[in-house]
Design a protein around this motif. Structure first.
Motif, PDB file in Angstrom:
ATOM      1  N   LEU A  10       0.867  -1.175   0.000  1.00 54.81           N
ATOM      2  CA  LEU A  10       0.000   0.000   0.000  1.00 54.81           C
ATOM      3  C   LEU A  10       0.903   1.224   0.000  1.00 54.81           C
ATOM      4  O   LEU A  10       2.099   1.122   0.275  1.00 54.81           O
ATOM      5  N   ALA A 134      -3.286  -1.805   6.168  1.00 57.22           N
ATOM      6  CA  ALA A 134      -4.029  -0.555   5.985  1.00 57.22           C
ATOM      7  C   ALA A 134      -4.097   0.237   7.287  1.00 57.22           C
ATOM      8  O   ALA A 134      -4.048   1.474   7.273  1.00 57.22           O
ATOM      9  N   CYS A 151      -3.840   2.385  -3.134  1.00 57.05           N
ATOM     10  CA  CYS A 151      -3.642   0.937  -3.203  1.00 57.05           C
ATOM     11  C   CYS A 151      -3.316   0.608  -4.648  1.00 57.05           C
ATOM     12  O   CYS A 151      -4.213   0.541  -5.489  1.00 57.05           O
TER      13      CYS A 151
END
Length: 295
Positions: A10, A134, A151
């Motif tokens: 990410l 996350a 992302c």
């Protein structure tokens, strides 16, 4: 010792280039211990996901996200060239996403790494790990000058506050936060027929979905909700739709189920096609492109 490889990634796009020290202070204030390590490619932060999970490696990139991904760039195993551009193009809620993306100056890359050749995990386990990554990204994202959450594998770019909103809403609803990892993309094939697709399910070891339907007969919001429902269903293999069958969708509409390895739109990936059994004529050439017998 086995080589460690990136298995998920990410990113946070930033308005300035951060130092590892300020990111470390931010994470440790949030009870995520991490240390600065020297590697052959430069210093990184390393920590470990909860419950003795995989390592998380955090790297500061002192440049904008590249349009073209070169083979030597380790930006995540599911990252493709043009990902940020497509994330902005198919962004239905953030009108100035492209402007923000164009102005960012740096990247904080948050990668999950595991030993090379580690056993494959179930989609539900991968999803749990992605959610944990996350949350690490969210902790960093509260720093000033973080422009947005990106992302790359799901081609999603949203304001940093949306990251927290989706995680909180997921917890309340008891529904996985798929909106953080897989985009929903709507494209028009003619003045009636649409393709509504997911982009990013590959990160979870699943195929993406393509829905083909006549917009005059189907509510697009309902299709979007069902795309998430079908993805959720596929997190467990025994609930997966079978190739060559017919399934029910929103409004009790019937959809032909076809597995394919040639997604209609970029990037190339394996998909499950759900083709509405509508009376309206399909766009010229589309049945042949999808290899179906349909007028």
């Amino acid at each position: 010792m086995s080589k460690a490889v990136s298995t998920q990634a990410l990113a946070l796009l930033t308005q300035r280039v951060f130092s590892l020290e300020e990111i470390q202070r931010q994470l440790e204030a949030g009870k995520f211990p991490c240390t600065i390590e020297e590697t052959g490619g430069g210093d990184v932060l390393r920590g470990k996901l909860p419950h003795d999970g995989p390592d998380v490696v955090i790297e500061v990139v002192a440049s904008a996200w590249p349009d073209k991904i070169e083979p030597e760039q380790d930006l995540g195993p599911f990252t493709r060239s043009g990902a940020l551009e497509r994330a902005c193009k198919f962004n239905m809620n953030w009108t100035n996403a492209a402007e923000v993306a164009h102005q960012h100056q740096g990247v904080i890359l948050v990668r999950m790494v595991q030993p090379e050749g580690a056993a494959s995990e179930k989609p539900t386990e991968v999803l749990a790990q992605l959610i944990a990554v996350a949350k690490v990204s969210r902790a960093i994202g509260t720093l000033p000058d973080v422009a947005g959450y990106f992302c790359p594998g799901g081609e999603i770019f949203v304001p940093i506050e949306v990251l927290d909103e989706i995680l909180q809403a997921s917890k309340v609803a008891g529904f996985p936060p798929l909106d953080l990892f897989a985009n929903l993309r709507l494209s028009w094939l003619d003045d009636r027929w649409i393709i509504f697709e997911t982009m990013g399910n590959t990160q979870l070891g699943m195929r993406d979905f393509e829905v083909y339907a006549d917009s005059k007969q189907h509510d697009l919001n309902d299709i979007a909700a069902w795309l998430r429902r079908w993805s959720w269903q596929h997190l467990t293999a025994e609930n997966a739709l079978e190739d060559g069958t017919v399934t029910q969708g929103p409004g009790d509409a019937s959809y032909d189920v076809l597995y394919a390895d040639d997604a209609l739109l970029a990037p190339k990936r394996s998909v499950i096609r759900l083709i509405a059994q509508d009376e309206a004529k399909m766009p010229e050439g589309l049945p042949a492109r999808l290899r179906i017998d349909r007028a």
